[in-house]
Scaffold this active site. Structure first.
Site, PDB file in Angstrom:
ATOM      1  N   ASN A   1       0.834  -1.191   0.000  1.00 30.13           N
ATOM      2  CA  ASN A   1       0.000   0.000   0.000  1.00 30.13           C
ATOM      3  C   ASN A   1       0.876   1.250   0.000  1.00 30.13           C
ATOM      4  O   ASN A   1       1.945   1.275   0.591  1.00 30.13           O
ATOM      5  CB  ASN A   1      -0.999   0.003   1.162  1.00 30.13           C
ATOM      6  CG  ASN A   1      -0.408  -0.212   2.532  1.00 30.13           C
ATOM      7  OD1 ASN A   1       0.620  -0.869   2.693  1.00 30.13           O
ATOM      8  ND2 ASN A   1      -1.057   0.319   3.541  1.00 30.13           N
TER       9      ASN A   1
ATOM     10  N   GLU B   1       0.269   5.256   0.636  1.00 26.61           N
ATOM     11  CA  GLU B   1      -0.659   6.296   1.059  1.00 26.61           C
ATOM     12  C   GLU B   1      -0.274   7.650   0.476  1.00 26.61           C
ATOM     13  O   GLU B   1       0.831   7.844  -0.022  1.00 26.61           O
ATOM     14  CB  GLU B   1      -0.691   6.367   2.586  1.00 26.61           C
ATOM     15  CG  GLU B   1      -1.244   5.106   3.204  1.00 26.61           C
ATOM     16  CD  GLU B   1      -1.285   5.133   4.713  1.00 26.61           C
ATOM     17  OE1 GLU B   1      -1.939   4.239   5.273  1.00 26.61           O
ATOM     18  OE2 GLU B   1      -0.663   6.017   5.346  1.00 26.61           O
TER      19      GLU B   1
ATOM     20  N   CYS C   1      -4.078   0.663  -2.674  1.00 27.08           N
ATOM     21  CA  CYS C   1      -3.936  -0.530  -1.835  1.00 27.08           C
ATOM     22  C   CYS C   1      -2.906  -1.491  -2.423  1.00 27.08           C
ATOM     23  O   CYS C   1      -2.584  -1.430  -3.615  1.00 27.08           O
ATOM     24  CB  CYS C   1      -5.277  -1.235  -1.719  1.00 27.08           C
ATOM     25  SG  CYS C   1      -6.574  -0.243  -0.959  1.00 27.08           S
TER      26      CYS C   1
ATOM     27  N   GLU D   1      -3.082  -4.694  -3.072  1.00 27.41           N
ATOM     28  CA  GLU D   1      -3.556  -5.614  -4.098  1.00 27.41           C
ATOM     29  C   GLU D   1      -3.747  -4.914  -5.445  1.00 27.41           C
ATOM     30  O   GLU D   1      -3.479  -5.494  -6.498  1.00 27.41           O
ATOM     31  CB  GLU D   1      -4.824  -6.352  -3.663  1.00 27.41           C
ATOM     32  CG  GLU D   1      -5.921  -5.491  -3.123  1.00 27.41           C
ATOM     33  CD  GLU D   1      -5.850  -5.227  -1.628  1.00 27.41           C
ATOM     34  OE1 GLU D   1      -4.771  -4.904  -1.092  1.00 27.41           O
ATOM     35  OE2 GLU D   1      -6.916  -5.307  -0.982  1.00 27.41           O
TER      36      GLU D   1
ATOM     37  N   CYS E   1     -10.619  -4.234  -0.018  1.00 34.52           N
ATOM     38  CA  CYS E   1     -11.704  -3.250   0.075  1.00 34.52           C
ATOM     39  C   CYS E   1     -12.584  -3.360  -1.181  1.00 34.52           C
ATOM     40  O   CYS E   1     -12.262  -4.091  -2.125  1.00 34.52           O
ATOM     41  CB  CYS E   1     -11.125  -1.840   0.222  1.00 34.52           C
ATOM     42  SG  CYS E   1     -10.353  -1.191  -1.287  1.00 34.52           S
TER      43      CYS E   1
ATOM     44  N   CYS F   1     -10.838  -2.482  -4.525  1.00 34.59           N
ATOM     45  CA  CYS F   1      -9.924  -3.551  -4.956  1.00 34.59           C
ATOM     46  C   CYS F   1     -10.702  -4.743  -5.496  1.00 34.59           C
ATOM     47  O   CYS F   1     -10.309  -5.349  -6.494  1.00 34.59           O
ATOM     48  CB  CYS F   1      -9.029  -3.976  -3.796  1.00 34.59           C
ATOM     49  SG  CYS F   1      -7.791  -2.737  -3.374  1.00 34.59           S
TER      50      CYS F   1
END
Length: 131
Positions: free
Chosen positions: A42, A44, A53, A55, A87, A90
């Site tokens: 990830n 940010e 993210c 993935e 999430c 994703c």
């Protein structure tokens, strides 16, 4: 590649996470049918909506290197006490390329649960829905 080997690759990717806000590292490893593995972490951003993210990082790396199909398994490793499931954003991105993907959600203690992406995103919207 075994599930445990894929999980280990996801765990190793946590160290590359850029997480100055959440302090929650996540790593991912995406396995292709031909044996290639694409990894991600990830990343940010101060503009939170620009965060990506782990993935999705792995998926975008795969696509950018010419791999757009044949994904079989995705391991997602977080450091928390709960399983690290993808999430909604994703799930949608993954569904575009691999609706039959097996997802391995890993807790901080290394235990994992698994589910089919189709079960995580029932009635998903993909290329076939465009007519």
């Amino acid at each position: 590649m075994t599930d445990q080997e894929l999980i280990q690759k996801a765990v190793e990717m946590q160290k590359f996470s850029y997480i100055p806000y959440s302090h929650f590292p996540v790593g991912a490893a995406l396995l292709c049918g031909d044996g290639r593995v694409f990894t991600g972490c990830n990343v940010e951003n101060a503009a939170y909506g620009s965060t990506i993210c782990a993935e999705r990082t792995a998926l975008v790396k795969a696509v950018s290197e010419g791999c757009t199909s044949g994904f079989t398994t995705l391991a997602i490793a977080g450091k928390g006490p709960d399983y690290c499931w993808p999430c909604g954003a994703c799930r949608q991105m993954l569904y575009e390329f691999a609706p039959d993907l097996l997802v391995l959600a890993v807790r901080g203690d290394g235990q994992f649960a698994q589910a089919a992406l189709r079960d995580l995103l029932p009635h998903g919207f993909g290329p076939d829905n465009l007519g």
